[in-house]
Design an enzyme around this catalytic site. Sequence first.
Site, PDB file in Angstrom:
ATOM      1  N   GLY A 250      12.085 -17.808 -23.825  1.00  0.00           N
ATOM      2  CA  GLY A 250      13.472 -18.194 -24.287  1.00  0.00           C
ATOM      3  C   GLY A 250      13.427 -19.675 -25.029  1.00  0.00           C
ATOM      4  N   ASP A 251      12.505 -20.179 -25.294  1.00  0.00           N
ATOM      5  CA  ASP A 251      12.390 -21.399 -26.178  1.00  0.00           C
ATOM      6  C   ASP A 251      11.125 -21.791 -26.760  1.00  0.00           C
ATOM      7  OD1 ASP A 251      13.193 -24.205 -26.866  1.00  0.00           O
ATOM      8  OD2 ASP A 251      14.475 -24.375 -25.083  1.00  0.00           O
ATOM      9  N   ASP A 252      10.768 -22.936 -27.273  1.00  0.00           N
ATOM     10  CA  ASP A 252       9.728 -22.971 -27.891  1.00  0.00           C
ATOM     11  C   ASP A 252       8.315 -22.529 -27.206  1.00  0.00           C
ATOM     12  OD1 ASP A 252      11.264 -24.300 -30.078  1.00  0.00           O
ATOM     13  OD2 ASP A 252      10.926 -26.124 -28.754  1.00  0.00           O
ATOM     14  N   SER A 286      14.108 -20.050 -30.538  1.00  0.00           N
ATOM     15  CA  SER A 286      13.657 -21.353 -30.776  1.00  0.00           C
ATOM     16  C   SER A 286      12.412 -21.156 -32.025  1.00  0.00           C
ATOM     17  CB  SER A 286      13.252 -22.012 -29.506  1.00  0.00           C
ATOM     18  OG  SER A 286      14.450 -22.422 -28.888  1.00  0.00           O
TER      19      SER A 286
END
Length: 466
Positions: A250-252, A286
């Site tokens: 859900g992010d980098d 991201s």
Amino acid sequence: MRRSFSLVDLLLVLALFSDVPWLVRGSSYCKRDNSADIRPHSVTITEFGAVGDGVTLNTKAFQNAIFYLNSFSDKGGAKLFVPAGRWLTGSFDLISHLTLWLDKDAVILGSTNSDDWPVVDPLPSYGRGRELPGKRHRSLIYGRNLTDVVITGDNGIVDGQGSIWWGWFRTKTLNYTRPHLVELMNSSGIVISNLTFINSPFWTIHPVYCSNVIVKNVTIRAPLDSPNTDGIDPDSSDDVCIEDCNISTGDDLISIKSGWDEYGISYGRPSRNITIHRLVGQTRSSSGIAIGSEMSGGVSDVHAEDLLFYNSNTAIRIKTSPGRGGYVRNIYVSNVTLTDVNIAIRFTGLYGEHPDEQYDPKALPIIERITIEDVKGNNIKYAGILDGIEADSFLDICLSNISLNVTSESPWNCSNIQGYSDSVTPETCEPLREGIYPHHSSDCYHLSSDLLNSGNRNRGIRLLSW
């Protein structure tokens, strides 16, 4: 669960990227001392009363086993074997000269009781918890001041059961910053390999103030809408090698950091000599590879090659802000394949997010000598959104051999940057249109040694790397 993830990944790769030759694993770039492959002493977690039923809390069993194995640290080291089963546990510490080995059907489960994740001091280079002022929860697998640590197995699973933490974050009921799944501090000679990490409460693998770190043949999974579940975050660390990893979070997917504003400037430990090869993944919110936004100790000498990103917001991103100080320099990204990516390249000079009001807004970061070459992509919305800082332009940005099928009528948006380009389609923004060859090759970091006819600008060939 593990098998379904593997099948989905395989089908996606075969269907979307069957023409990418490096998807077949190549030679290793990560060099290590093989002495840790043989540990003369070994125990199984069940010898210390652990029960793999997914219900019994086994924190004491892990702690007692590792305490026992510490007596062998000066006798060639030791191995803790985790057999098939579901082993519920709270946070536990590792020791030097240890191999933590997970069997192929072993699952280490993070407790859903926050009391089983102790609260510890913030990192000195951050000055506070990353999410909230004050302290932070300790990671599930934790170690500090260690040497020669291996976390590996036969594709066993470490499951942080992070959904309860994501819920607390969304409802703003956290008292302290969420824990990572694995964090090693002030340590060296670290190998993390041949495992699957899923559902981290926060960042998944976080080496901080570390040297000589290898992360290879690792799968990392978290729901694409899970908050801040970064994959691998080298932080104020040097000589880090990451290869053959598949990450969907859900992010980098990878975020390189080095401390936050005045605390990172004061601590002054950069991240440098970071090598990334053969990374595959997706992130809807991201970036595939990010640098920052916490980069106040400096980031340099990053080489990332053979990257494949799909169904993602951004491929390559640098994030910083006035107040960060520090620098990002000598960055080389090459051989990138993209499909269904919103922004191929993004630089953000006004990222904001300061730890407190004590930061110096006049502490401007230095961003320079960034080379991105050999990039191809389909169904890309924007080729680049490159925004530096007024009166603090990002310098020597070099783009070469980039071909993107872009859907936006304005493929490039640039401000406060300076650099050069060759063979970029669609044509790049005005500040980057001056050619690399023949006058500016020495301004560009680590240009490829390949000879390439640069086409419509009659620039001849790209020079050899120096």
